[in-house]
Motif scaffolding. Structure first.
Motif, PDB file in Angstrom:
ATOM      1  N   ARG A  25      37.693  38.408  33.069  1.00 47.34           N
ATOM      2  CA  ARG A  25      37.413  39.346  34.147  1.00 47.34           C
ATOM      3  C   ARG A  25      38.706  39.988  34.626  1.00 47.34           C
ATOM      4  N   GLY A  26      38.551  41.011  35.483  1.00 48.93           N
ATOM      5  CA  GLY A  26      39.709  41.785  35.932  1.00 48.93           C
ATOM      6  C   GLY A  26      39.926  42.914  34.920  1.00 48.93           C
ATOM      7  N   ALA A  27      40.162  44.113  35.461  1.00 48.23           N
ATOM      8  CA  ALA A  27      40.145  45.308  34.605  1.00 48.23           C
ATOM      9  C   ALA A  27      41.146  45.255  33.446  1.00 48.23           C
ATOM     10  N   ALA A  28      42.371  44.834  33.710  1.00 51.09           N
ATOM     11  CA  ALA A  28      43.375  44.845  32.643  1.00 51.09           C
ATOM     12  C   ALA A  28      43.068  43.765  31.609  1.00 51.09           C
ATOM     13  N   ARG A  68      30.198  45.615  31.023  1.00 49.33           N
ATOM     14  CA  ARG A  68      30.359  45.854  32.469  1.00 49.33           C
ATOM     15  C   ARG A  68      30.707  47.333  32.662  1.00 49.33           C
ATOM     16  N   SER A 135      44.010  40.500  41.228  1.00 50.66           N
ATOM     17  CA  SER A 135      44.452  41.622  40.401  1.00 50.66           C
ATOM     18  C   SER A 135      45.796  41.286  39.766  1.00 50.66           C
ATOM     19  N   THR A 136      45.855  41.369  38.442  1.00 48.42           N
ATOM     20  CA  THR A 136      47.119  41.082  37.750  1.00 48.42           C
ATOM     21  C   THR A 136      48.150  42.180  38.057  1.00 48.42           C
ATOM     22  N   GLN A 164      37.185  35.196  43.820  1.00 51.01           N
ATOM     23  CA  GLN A 164      38.365  35.390  42.964  1.00 51.01           C
ATOM     24  C   GLN A 164      39.661  35.256  43.760  1.00 51.01           C
ATOM     25  N   ASP A 202      39.757  48.891  39.697  1.00 49.89           N
ATOM     26  CA  ASP A 202      38.999  48.922  38.437  1.00 49.89           C
ATOM     27  C   ASP A 202      38.954  50.327  37.888  1.00 49.89           C
ATOM     28  N   ASN A 212      37.290  49.393  43.593  1.00 49.43           N
ATOM     29  CA  ASN A 212      37.778  48.015  43.433  1.00 49.43           C
ATOM     30  C   ASN A 212      36.724  47.064  44.001  1.00 49.43           C
ATOM     31  N   LYS A 213      37.011  45.789  43.920  1.00 48.45           N
ATOM     32  CA  LYS A 213      36.071  44.747  44.342  1.00 48.45           C
ATOM     33  C   LYS A 213      35.444  45.061  45.698  1.00 48.45           C
ATOM     34  N   LYS A 238      43.668  52.626  34.380  1.00 47.62           N
ATOM     35  CA  LYS A 238      42.618  52.560  35.412  1.00 47.62           C
ATOM     36  C   LYS A 238      42.208  53.966  35.863  1.00 47.62           C
TER      37      LYS A 238
END
Ligand SMILES: O=C(COP(=O)(O)O)[C@H](O)[C@H](O)COP(=O)(O)O
Length: 335
Positions: A25-28, A68, A135-136, A164, A202, A212-213, A238
């Motif tokens: 999970r997480g966009a990157a 997703r 978020s990374t 998260q 995202d 985003n979330k 993104k």
């Protein structure tokens, strides 16, 4: 000879499952896993003709694409890798696809580091950052600041329903950052103690809106009211090119059981039933559960979007989007 419909290799199916179930999970991280899965498709495909190889690659990309809907880093990654599949033989196609996926993954890593250095410049010794979700890209800014010797503290929102925020808290503690973990509803109370709101994204739309979330937009509005700047850390993958032509970003709705478990629902049914019996499924009168996973923060509540290409006021992100993506957003995975 025409190959039978080329199979998507099992590793792609399992990556797709892991993305859909949010094990990945997480966009990157999703983009990275998708590029790696396409490389595996190229490596393990046993078809004999270039046309069948390309069909297999498109089918693999479709399988990944359908997991997703909100993080545009996923289609951006798939598009980038598919565009690099080049050659007249299966061997050439295989090699170019693998190369392209590897260069995508290297660039991703590099972009995060560069972005971190740029974001770190906004953070001062002794600052407190308030985070939402995990978020990374946002964490890369903290990591770079810590490496520069900047002391930071963090207030971490747990981020319902999947919490998260706990991943963020664990990472920050591993880096030695003092963490205060709070429930989402406590954010306004704690904003007075924060110097920055720091979140990821995202997708970023052409008008500078940040997707985003769920909960990010409420946090940003409240931060504006309290005078706390909102910093969005987001690599350029993104940026959502479809929004250049007016498309909106699809907001994922997730399973309502993330909000209300089967057990909780069953207990509502039995307490609703007049005779105290278990009641029928669906008989919890008047109750609807909704579980949107993301929301849209209008650009006026965002102070800076930090990318690997520099930091931008949200309203000017469209220029970068045009430069990097142009107006064409084909779907090379479509049949
Ligand atoms: O909203 C989320 C994760 O949502 P989910 O947990 O539903 O995937 C993150 O803030 C962005 O994806 C950015 O993350 P990153 O900076 O790591 O790309």
């Amino acid at each position: 000879m025409v190959d039978a419909e080329p199979a998507v290799v099992p590793a792609v199916e399992s990556t797709a499952d892991a993305i859909a179930t949010m094990e990945i999970r997480g966009a990157a991280t999703i983009a990275d896993a998708a590029a790696a899965a396409l490389a595996t498709q190229a490596e393990e495909s046993r078809v004999e003709t270039p046309a069948a190889f390309r069909r297999g690659l498109r089918a693999a990309a479709r399988t990944l694409y359908e997991t997703r809907p909100t993080a545009v880093s996923l289609p951006n990654a798939l598009r980038y890798v598919l565009r690099g599949a080049d050659g007249d033989t299966v061997g050439e196609l295989r090699a170019s696809t693998i190369d392209r996926a590897e260069s995508f993954r290297r660039d991703l890593e590099h972009a995060r580091e560069t972005l971190g250095g740029i974001g770190a410049n906004r953070l001062r010794d002794g600052d407190v950052v308030l985070t939402h979700c995990h978020s990374t890209d946002a964490l890369a800014c903290v990591e770079a600041a810590l490496e520069d010797g900047t002391a930071l503290e963090a207030i971490v929102k747990e981020t319902r329903p999947r919490k998260q925020g706990h991943i963020t808290a664990a990472q920050l503690r591993e880096w030695g950052v003092p963490v205060t973990l709070i429930v989402d509803g406590a954010a306004r109370r704690y904003l007075d103690a924060a110097d920055h709101v720091l979140v990821g994204a995202d997708s970023i739309a052409a008008d500078g809106s940040v997707i985003n979330k769920i909960g990010t937009s409420g946090l940003a509005v409240t931060a504006r009211e309290r005078g706390v700047p909102v910093m969005v850390a987001a690599q350029t993958i993104k940026l959502h090119p479809d929004t250049l032509t007016g498309h909106t970003v699809a907001i994922e709705t997730r399973d309502e059981r993330e909000v209300l478990s089967d057990e909780e629902r069953a207990s509502l049914r039995s307490s609703d039933a007049p005779d105290g019996s278990a009641g029928e499924p669906g008989s919890e009168g008047g109750l609807t559960v909704e579980n949107p996973a993301f929301d849209v923060t209008p650009p006026r509540y965002v102070d800076a979007i930090v990318t690997e290409r520099g930091q931008f006021p949200p309203e000017s992100i469209v220029t970068l989007m045009r430069e990097l993506f142009g107006d064409t957003t084909d779907e090379p995975w479509a049949e």
